[in-house]
Design a protein around this motif. Structure first.
Motif, PDB file in Angstrom:
ATOM      1  N   ARG A 183      98.155  33.840  42.560  1.00  0.00           N
ATOM      2  CA  ARG A 183      98.692  32.502  42.824  1.00  0.00           C
ATOM      3  C   ARG A 183      97.836  31.844  43.905  1.00  0.00           C
ATOM      4  NH1 ARG A 183     105.008  34.173  43.378  1.00  0.00           N
ATOM      5  NH2 ARG A 183     105.313  31.952  43.786  1.00  0.00           N
ATOM      6  N   GLU A 185      96.585  28.876  44.632  1.00  0.00           N
ATOM      7  CA  GLU A 185      96.906  27.634  45.340  1.00  0.00           C
ATOM      8  C   GLU A 185      97.933  27.881  46.448  1.00  0.00           C
ATOM      9  OE1 GLU A 185      96.035  26.275  41.017  1.00  0.00           O
ATOM     10  OE2 GLU A 185      97.072  27.944  41.996  1.00  0.00           O
ATOM     11  N   GLU A 186      98.923  28.730  46.169  1.00  0.00           N
ATOM     12  CA  GLU A 186      99.948  29.007  47.170  1.00  0.00           C
ATOM     13  C   GLU A 186      99.394  29.833  48.324  1.00  0.00           C
ATOM     14  OE1 GLU A 186     103.988  29.755  45.018  1.00  0.00           O
ATOM     15  OE2 GLU A 186     102.380  29.933  43.526  1.00  0.00           O
ATOM     16  N   ALA A 188      96.277  29.664  49.298  1.00  0.00           N
ATOM     17  CA  ALA A 188      95.461  28.705  50.050  1.00  0.00           C
ATOM     18  C   ALA A 188      96.330  27.845  50.965  1.00  0.00           C
ATOM     19  CB  ALA A 188      94.673  27.823  49.084  1.00  0.00           C
ATOM     20  N   ALA A 189      97.481  27.424  50.468  1.00  0.00           N
ATOM     21  CA  ALA A 189      98.380  26.609  51.285  1.00  0.00           C
ATOM     22  C   ALA A 189      98.918  27.410  52.476  1.00  0.00           C
ATOM     23  CB  ALA A 189      99.527  26.089  50.428  1.00  0.00           C
ATOM     24  N   PRO A 195      89.026  22.714  51.149  1.00  0.00           N
ATOM     25  CA  PRO A 195      88.251  22.752  49.907  1.00  0.00           C
ATOM     26  C   PRO A 195      87.027  23.651  50.050  1.00  0.00           C
ATOM     27  CG  PRO A 195      88.909  20.504  50.382  1.00  0.00           C
ATOM     28  CD  PRO A 195      89.271  21.327  51.593  1.00  0.00           C
ATOM     29  N   HIS A 198      88.029  30.077  49.110  1.00  0.00           N
ATOM     30  CA  HIS A 198      88.903  30.764  48.141  1.00  0.00           C
ATOM     31  C   HIS A 198      89.159  32.190  48.599  1.00  0.00           C
ATOM     32  CE1 HIS A 198      90.540  32.289  44.402  1.00  0.00           C
ATOM     33  NE2 HIS A 198      89.582  33.176  44.334  1.00  0.00           N
ATOM     34  N   GLU A 282      90.606  27.064  36.631  1.00  0.00           N
ATOM     35  CA  GLU A 282      91.370  25.843  36.919  1.00  0.00           C
ATOM     36  C   GLU A 282      91.705  25.765  38.410  1.00  0.00           C
ATOM     37  OE1 GLU A 282      95.963  24.362  36.202  1.00  0.00           O
ATOM     38  OE2 GLU A 282      95.018  25.618  34.671  1.00  0.00           O
ATOM     39  N   ALA A 283      92.133  26.895  38.994  1.00  0.00           N
ATOM     40  CA  ALA A 283      92.487  26.905  40.409  1.00  0.00           C
ATOM     41  C   ALA A 283      91.263  26.646  41.286  1.00  0.00           C
ATOM     42  CB  ALA A 283      93.122  28.245  40.772  1.00  0.00           C
ATOM     43  N   GLY A 286      90.396  23.082  41.372  1.00  0.00           N
ATOM     44  CA  GLY A 286      91.325  22.384  42.261  1.00  0.00           C
ATOM     45  C   GLY A 286      90.999  22.594  43.730  1.00  0.00           C
ATOM     46  N   GLN A 287      90.299  23.695  44.056  1.00  0.00           N
ATOM     47  CA  GLN A 287      89.920  23.972  45.434  1.00  0.00           C
ATOM     48  C   GLN A 287      88.528  23.428  45.763  1.00  0.00           C
ATOM     49  OE1 GLN A 287      91.750  28.282  44.952  1.00  0.00           O
ATOM     50  NE2 GLN A 287      90.996  28.060  47.039  1.00  0.00           N
TER      51      GLN A 287
END
Length: 292
Positions: A183, A185-186, A188-189, A195, A198, A282-283, A286-287
Motif C-alpha cells: 500500500r 501511497e499510504e 508514503a503519507a 514526490p 518511494h 500506477e503508484a 502517482g509519486q
C-alpha cells in the motif's frame, strides 16, 4: 576416526558446519562441506561466519537499542557501493510506537513490525538529485527514466544489506518487510515522502527473543544458482531436493509448509496473490516517477 587420522581443526569444523546448516538436508550440503579443506578453511573469518549464519528474526525483546548503535548501522549502510556515487537512497528511522503500529497495519499481520524497537524504511530517493539541480538552476531528465529508478532500488538494497550484516555482527536480529510495497501511497503519507521518493522495503531490527528462536533457513543448492561462462538453468533434481529440504526444515519446527515450488506458484499465481503490488507502476506514477 583412527589414532593416525588427524582431527580437523576447529576452524575447518566451524566452516563445514556453517555450510551444512546453510543448505540443510540436501545432498549438496555434504558435498559443499567436504569441499572445504584445510586450505580454504584458513580463509574462514568472523565476516563469513556472520553472513552464513543469517536468519530472519521475527520475534524481538522489547528492550530499546542503545543510541550508539544506529550511527554504526547508518555508517555501514553508507559504506555500500553506489552507482556513479549518486547515492540515490535514503532511510527513515521509525521508533515511535504509534507510527510502527500504523505501519504494521499497512503491511498485514506482521506483529514484528510493531514489536521491533527499531524499524528502518529504505527508500529510492531521486528528490535529492532534483533539489541539487534546482539549486544549480539546471534541468535534469535522467530521473524520469526506469534505469535511474532501478539504480535507486539497487543502491537501497545494497545499503540495507550492509546495515543488516552490521546489525547481526553486533548481536542484533532483523528481517526485511517487502510488504511495505503493498500500500505504497499510504506508507508514503505516513512517512511524509515527497514526490520521487518511494519506500522499497522495511527492515525490523532488535534484540532476538531467545524464547522464540529463529533458525537458519536452507537455500537452493549452489548448482541451482551458479553458472560458469554462460547461463545454465537449474537442474530439476536440485529443485526437487530443495523442496524436500525446505519441508524438512519446517517440519522440524512443527510447521506445515508447502514445497518451495508450490510456494512459488502460489505467490505468483495472479494479481491478487501480489497483495497490492500489481499496481506498483500506477503508484509510482502517482509519486512522480515517470519511468520512461
Amino acid at each position: 576416526m583412527t589414532a593416525s587420522t588427524p582431527r580437523p581443526s576447529p576452524l575447518l569444523e566451524a566452516a563445514r558446519a556453517a555450510i551444512r546448516l546453510r543448505y540443510g538436508e540436501q545432498p549438496c550440503a555434504g558435498r559443499a562441506a567436504q569441499s572445504v579443506d584445510a586450505g580454504n578453511a584458513a580463509a574462514w573469518n568472523p565476516v563469513l561466519d556472520t553472513l552464513l549464519a543469517h536468519r530472519s528474526v521475527r520475534a524481538f525483546r522489547p528492550d530499546p537499542l542503545p543510541p550508539h548503535l544506529l550511527p554504526w548501522l547508518v555508517a555501514a549502510a553508507q559504506s555500500a557501493p553506489s552507482s556513479s556515487n549518486l547515492q540515490t537512497w535514503s532511510v527513515v528511522v521509525v521508533e515511535d510506537a504509534g507510527r510502527r503500529q500504523r505501519l504494521a497495519a499497512l503491511v498485514g499481520t506482521q506483529r514484528h513490525v510493531e514489536e521491533a524497537p527499531l524499524l528502518l524504511v529504505w527508500l529510492v530517493d531521486l528528490s535529492r538529485l532534483q533539489r541539487v539541480a534546482e539549486a544549480a538552476g539546471r534541468t535534469i531528465e535522467g530521473p524520469q527514466y526506469l534505469d535511474t529508478f532501478l539504480m535507486g532500488a539497487i543502491d537501497a538494497a545494497l545499503a540495507a544489506q550492509n546495515a543488516l550484516v552490521a546489525a547481526e555482527s553486533l548481536g542484533l536480529g532483523s528481517v526485511y518487510i517487502g510488504a511495505m510495497r503493498n500500500r505504497p501511497e499510504e506508507v508514503a503519507a505516513e512517512l511524509g515522502l515527497p514526490p520521487q521518493v518511494h519506500a522499497v522495503f522495511g527492515h525490523c531490527i532488535g534484540w532476538p527473543d531467545e524464547a522464540r528462536p529463529a533458525y537458519v533457513k536452507p537455500r537452493l543448492a549452489p548448482e541451482a544458482v551458479l553458472s560458469r561462462e554462460r547461463y545454465q538453468p537449474a537442474p530439476p533434481e536440485a529443485i526437487a531436493e530443495y523442496d524436500q529440504a525446505l519441508q524438512a526444515y519446517f517440519a522440524a519446527q512443527g510447521i506445515a509448509h508447502p514445497a518451495w515450488s508450490t510456494q512459488v506458484l502460489d505467490r505468483l499465481r495472479d494479481p491478487a496473490a501480489l497483495k497490492g503490488r500489481h499496481r506498483l507502476v500506477e503508484a509510482l506514477h502517482g509519486q512522480g516517477f515517470e519511468l520512461r
